[in-house]
Design an enzyme around this catalytic site. Structure first.
Site, PDB file in Angstrom:
ATOM      1  N   SER A 101       1.002  -1.170   0.001  1.00 48.92           N
ATOM      2  CA  SER A 101       0.168  -0.095   0.145  1.00 48.92           C
ATOM      3  C   SER A 101       0.831   1.226  -0.096  1.00 48.92           C
ATOM      4  O   SER A 101       1.859   1.359   0.510  1.00 48.92           O
ATOM      5  CB  SER A 101      -0.895  -0.318   1.143  1.00 48.92           C
ATOM      6  OG  SER A 101      -1.604   1.074   1.586  1.00 48.92           O
TER       7      SER A 101
ATOM      8  N   TYR B 258      -1.621  -0.816  10.860  1.00 44.79           N
ATOM      9  CA  TYR B 258      -1.546  -1.031   9.302  1.00 44.79           C
ATOM     10  C   TYR B 258      -0.231  -0.619   8.743  1.00 44.79           C
ATOM     11  O   TYR B 258       0.147  -1.394   8.054  1.00 44.79           O
ATOM     12  CB  TYR B 258      -2.871  -0.480   8.899  1.00 44.79           C
ATOM     13  CG  TYR B 258      -3.120  -0.667   7.389  1.00 44.79           C
ATOM     14  CD1 TYR B 258      -3.557  -2.027   6.806  1.00 44.79           C
ATOM     15  CD2 TYR B 258      -2.980   0.238   6.186  1.00 44.79           C
ATOM     16  CE1 TYR B 258      -3.795  -2.323   5.510  1.00 44.79           C
ATOM     17  CE2 TYR B 258      -3.105  -0.174   5.210  1.00 44.79           C
ATOM     18  CZ  TYR B 258      -3.600  -1.351   4.554  1.00 44.79           C
ATOM     19  OH  TYR B 258      -3.806  -1.556   3.271  1.00 44.79           O
TER      20      TYR B 258
HETATM   21  N1  LIG Z   1      -8.695  -1.664  -0.773  1.00 41.60           N
HETATM   22  C1  LIG Z   1      -7.940  -0.634  -0.752  1.00 41.60           C
HETATM   23  O1  LIG Z   1      -7.905   0.582  -0.766  1.00 41.60           O
HETATM   24  C2  LIG Z   1      -6.458  -1.147  -0.474  1.00 41.60           C
HETATM   25  C3  LIG Z   1      -5.444  -0.229  -0.458  1.00 41.60           C
HETATM   26  C4  LIG Z   1      -4.118  -0.545  -0.190  1.00 41.60           C
HETATM   27  C5  LIG Z   1      -3.510  -2.087  -0.027  1.00 41.60           C
HETATM   28  N2  LIG Z   1      -4.670  -2.741   0.066  1.00 41.60           N
HETATM   29  C6  LIG Z   1      -4.434  -4.373   0.250  1.00 41.60           C
HETATM   30  O2  LIG Z   1      -5.099  -5.080  -0.547  1.00 41.60           O
HETATM   31  C7  LIG Z   1      -5.253  -6.314  -0.356  1.00 41.60           C
HETATM   32  C8  LIG Z   1      -6.520  -6.957  -0.526  1.00 41.60           C
HETATM   33  O3  LIG Z   1      -7.442  -6.116   0.455  1.00 41.60           O
HETATM   34  P1  LIG Z   1      -8.720  -5.752  -0.198  1.00 41.60           P
HETATM   35  O4  LIG Z   1      -9.125  -4.338  -0.403  1.00 41.60           O
HETATM   36  O5  LIG Z   1      -8.988  -6.852  -1.529  1.00 41.60           O
HETATM   37  O6  LIG Z   1      -9.710  -6.149   1.075  1.00 41.60           O
HETATM   38  P2  LIG Z   1     -10.734  -7.229   1.254  1.00 41.60           P
HETATM   39  O7  LIG Z   1     -11.925  -7.233   0.235  1.00 41.60           O
HETATM   40  O8  LIG Z   1     -11.372  -7.292   2.612  1.00 41.60           O
HETATM   41  O9  LIG Z   1      -9.917  -8.819   0.948  1.00 41.60           O
HETATM   42  C9  LIG Z   1      -9.056  -9.219   2.022  1.00 41.60           C
HETATM   43  C10 LIG Z   1      -8.968 -10.817   1.803  1.00 41.60           C
HETATM   44  O10 LIG Z   1      -7.976 -11.174   2.766  1.00 41.60           O
HETATM   45  C11 LIG Z   1      -8.530 -12.247   3.343  1.00 41.60           C
HETATM   46  N3  LIG Z   1      -8.238 -12.422   4.955  1.00 41.60           N
HETATM   47  C12 LIG Z   1      -8.177 -11.444   5.671  1.00 41.60           C
HETATM   48  N4  LIG Z   1      -7.646 -11.855   6.879  1.00 41.60           N
HETATM   49  C13 LIG Z   1      -7.215 -13.152   6.773  1.00 41.60           C
HETATM   50  C14 LIG Z   1      -6.572 -14.277   7.408  1.00 41.60           C
HETATM   51  N5  LIG Z   1      -6.341 -14.267   8.769  1.00 41.60           N
HETATM   52  N6  LIG Z   1      -6.165 -15.414   6.897  1.00 41.60           N
HETATM   53  C15 LIG Z   1      -6.466 -15.426   5.629  1.00 41.60           C
HETATM   54  N7  LIG Z   1      -7.179 -14.612   4.825  1.00 41.60           N
HETATM   55  C16 LIG Z   1      -7.399 -13.480   5.274  1.00 41.60           C
HETATM   56  C17 LIG Z   1      -9.835 -11.909   3.426  1.00 41.60           C
HETATM   57  O11 LIG Z   1     -10.364 -13.142   3.655  1.00 41.60           O
HETATM   58  P3  LIG Z   1     -12.284 -13.296   4.535  1.00 41.60           P
HETATM   59  O12 LIG Z   1     -13.109 -12.632   3.470  1.00 41.60           O
HETATM   60  O13 LIG Z   1     -12.414 -14.592   4.989  1.00 41.60           O
HETATM   61  O14 LIG Z   1     -12.139 -12.158   5.566  1.00 41.60           O
HETATM   62  C18 LIG Z   1     -10.300 -11.374   2.078  1.00 41.60           C
HETATM   63  O15 LIG Z   1     -10.492 -12.594   1.352  1.00 41.60           O
HETATM   64  C19 LIG Z   1      -4.775  -6.224   1.220  1.00 41.60           C
HETATM   65  O16 LIG Z   1      -3.410  -6.855   1.506  1.00 41.60           O
HETATM   66  C20 LIG Z   1      -4.961  -4.893   1.644  1.00 41.60           C
HETATM   67  O17 LIG Z   1      -4.051  -4.262   2.426  1.00 41.60           O
HETATM   68  C21 LIG Z   1      -6.182  -2.494  -0.218  1.00 41.60           C
END
Ligand SMILES: NC(=O)c1ccc[n+]([C@@H]2O[C@H](COP(=O)([O-])OP(=O)(O)OC[C@H]3O[C@@H](n4cnc5c(N)ncnc54)[C@H](OP(=O)(O)O)[C@@H]3O)[C@@H](O)[C@H]2O)c1
Length: 361
Positions: free
Chosen positions: A184, A212
């Site tokens: 990020s 975070y």
């Molecule tokens: N969205 C943004 O604006 C943004 C910005 C910068 C970086 N990111 C990064 O992008 C990545 C994906 O995030 P996203 O935005 O797509 O969020 P998301 O929709 O919440 O997806 C996160 C995924 O991680 C899984 N997860 C969480 N805790 C876990 C655990 N203990 N063991 C295994 N799986 C786990 C979740 O599974 P469950 O569904 O079972 O909870 C979900 O499938 C993350 O690393 C996040 O930090 C996102």
């Protein structure tokens, strides 16, 4: 003096975050959506956290381009339901998608090690590990995993680092191969004290945002050293990417008012499909290994980092701090229960013992 330099870096980091928020669509206007991928037949990709958001889109698009995809998830039922849905909707000329589900819970280091054991036991090549799963529990009080680590640090850095190291035998078999960490832009606001990665000593006040951003900075620092410690003959590229600011479930723990703003800002936020482009680019573009090699030649360089517009960018200044990065590297091995020479031994084909509490494997 040191404090004022830190303050300047923090302001620069904040400007990067604000820039990404307001200009990400403009900066990425040259990219197709969905991203156009080459044929990926016979290549295996592991995508963690592929039941939702960016990971879901990443897994689906890889599979639709012919890849063998392993959805590494904690909710296996949700993953099987998604596969069924994709099989019926997929435009892939009637061929079934080549996807499977394996269970992993990043809140348990033992679960990560079990996953790696099971996968390595297949003795099959792995083309890319996409460490996508992550949490961002802003506003939630400090919490610890059963392994004793602050939960952002564990899910966003320690567990993915353990997974990457333990999967090295499969990645070497799949070489040239890649480790892609979904990071990020917010890593540039992070702070890592290698002696207190779970923020328990009180030297730095814990907030969930600190948890975070610091977990993401630790991942960039660790990845930079990992890339340098992997001999060129291994053919493994290590990359961090920023997906942009993306409308996904990651905001589910944010205060209601922020969630409402999130819902009403489609012109600012990227869709999950747009947010998956930097991961897909880093995992498949043929120029990525060459770029990683060019960085490796410079001892002082930080980890390869691609922005949401799929262009290389410099990670935060703190990620270039080789001394702190080395200490984060060593501490990470200690916290995940691996010997600090684990990478060295694994690339030589030797076995490595991993201990959590009193368990050994
Ligand atoms: N969205 C943004 O604006 C943004 C910005 C910068 C970086 N990111 C990064 O992008 C990545 C994906 O995030 P996203 O935005 O797509 O969020 P998301 O929709 O919440 O997806 C996160 C995924 O991680 C899984 N997860 C969480 N805790 C876990 C655990 N203990 N063991 C295994 N799986 C786990 C979740 O599974 P469950 O569904 O079972 O909870 C979900 O499938 C993350 O690393 C996040 O930090 C996102």
């Amino acid at each position: 003096m040191k404090d004022s330099l830190g303050c300047i870096e923090w302001i620069k980091g904040m400007m990067n975050v604000i820039h990404e928020m307001f200009f990400q669509k403009y900066d990425a206007r040259h990219l197709h959506n969905p991203m156009q991928l080459p044929s990926l037949h016979n290549l295996t990709f592991i995508v963690t956290g592929s039941t939702s958001g960016i990971g879901l889109q990443t897994a689906r698009q890889l599979a639709e381009s012919g890849a063998h995809v392993v959805m590494a998830v904690r909710n296996t039922k949700a993953a099987h339901e998604l596969i069924q849905k994709w099989q019926t909707e997929s435009p892939s000329e009637g061929l079934p998608l080549n996807i499977e589900v394996m269970e992993i819970d990043l809140l348990s280091l033992d679960s990560v090690a079990r996953f790696a054991d099971l996968y390595n036991a297949r003795s099959e090549p792995l083309y890319a590990l996409i460490n996508n799963a992550g949490i961002c529990s802003i506003g939630v009080p400090q919490k610890f995993s059963k392994d004793g680590h602050e939960v952002h640090m564990q899910v966003n850095h320690l567990a993915p680092a353990l997974l990457a190291v333990l999967l090295l035998p499969s990645l070497i078999r799949g070489s040239p191969s890649r480790i892609v960490n979904v990071n990020s832009v917010v890593h540039s606001l992070g702070f890592v004290d290698p002696e207190d990665m779970s923020f328990v000593k009180g030297n730095k006040k814990f907030t969930s945002f600190v948890g975070y951003s610091s977990s993401k900075l630790a991942q960039v620092m660790f990845s930079g050293i990992l890339q340098k410690r992997l001999p060129a003959e291994c053919g493994i590229s290590v990359v961090c990417v920023s997906p942009g600011i993306v409308k996904t479930n990651v905001v589910r723990d944010l205060p209601k008012i922020v969630q409402a703003a999130h819902a009403w800002t489609p012109y600012i936020y990227l869709s999950p499909q747009e947010g998956s482009r930097s991961s897909l680019f880093a995992a498949t573009d043929p120029q990525v290994p060459e770029y990683c090699e060019s960085l490796k030649a410079d001892e002082r360089s930080a980890c390869a980092f691609f922005s949401q517009d799929c262009r290389p960018s410099n990670p935060a200044k703190e990620a270039w701090n080789t001394e702190t990065s080395r200490r984060v590297w060593e501490k990470t091995f200690e916290l995940v229960g691996l010997p600090v020479d684990a990478v060295n031994n694994l690339v030589r084909g030797k076995e490595v013992k991993c201990s959590f509490g009193d368990q050994y494997r």
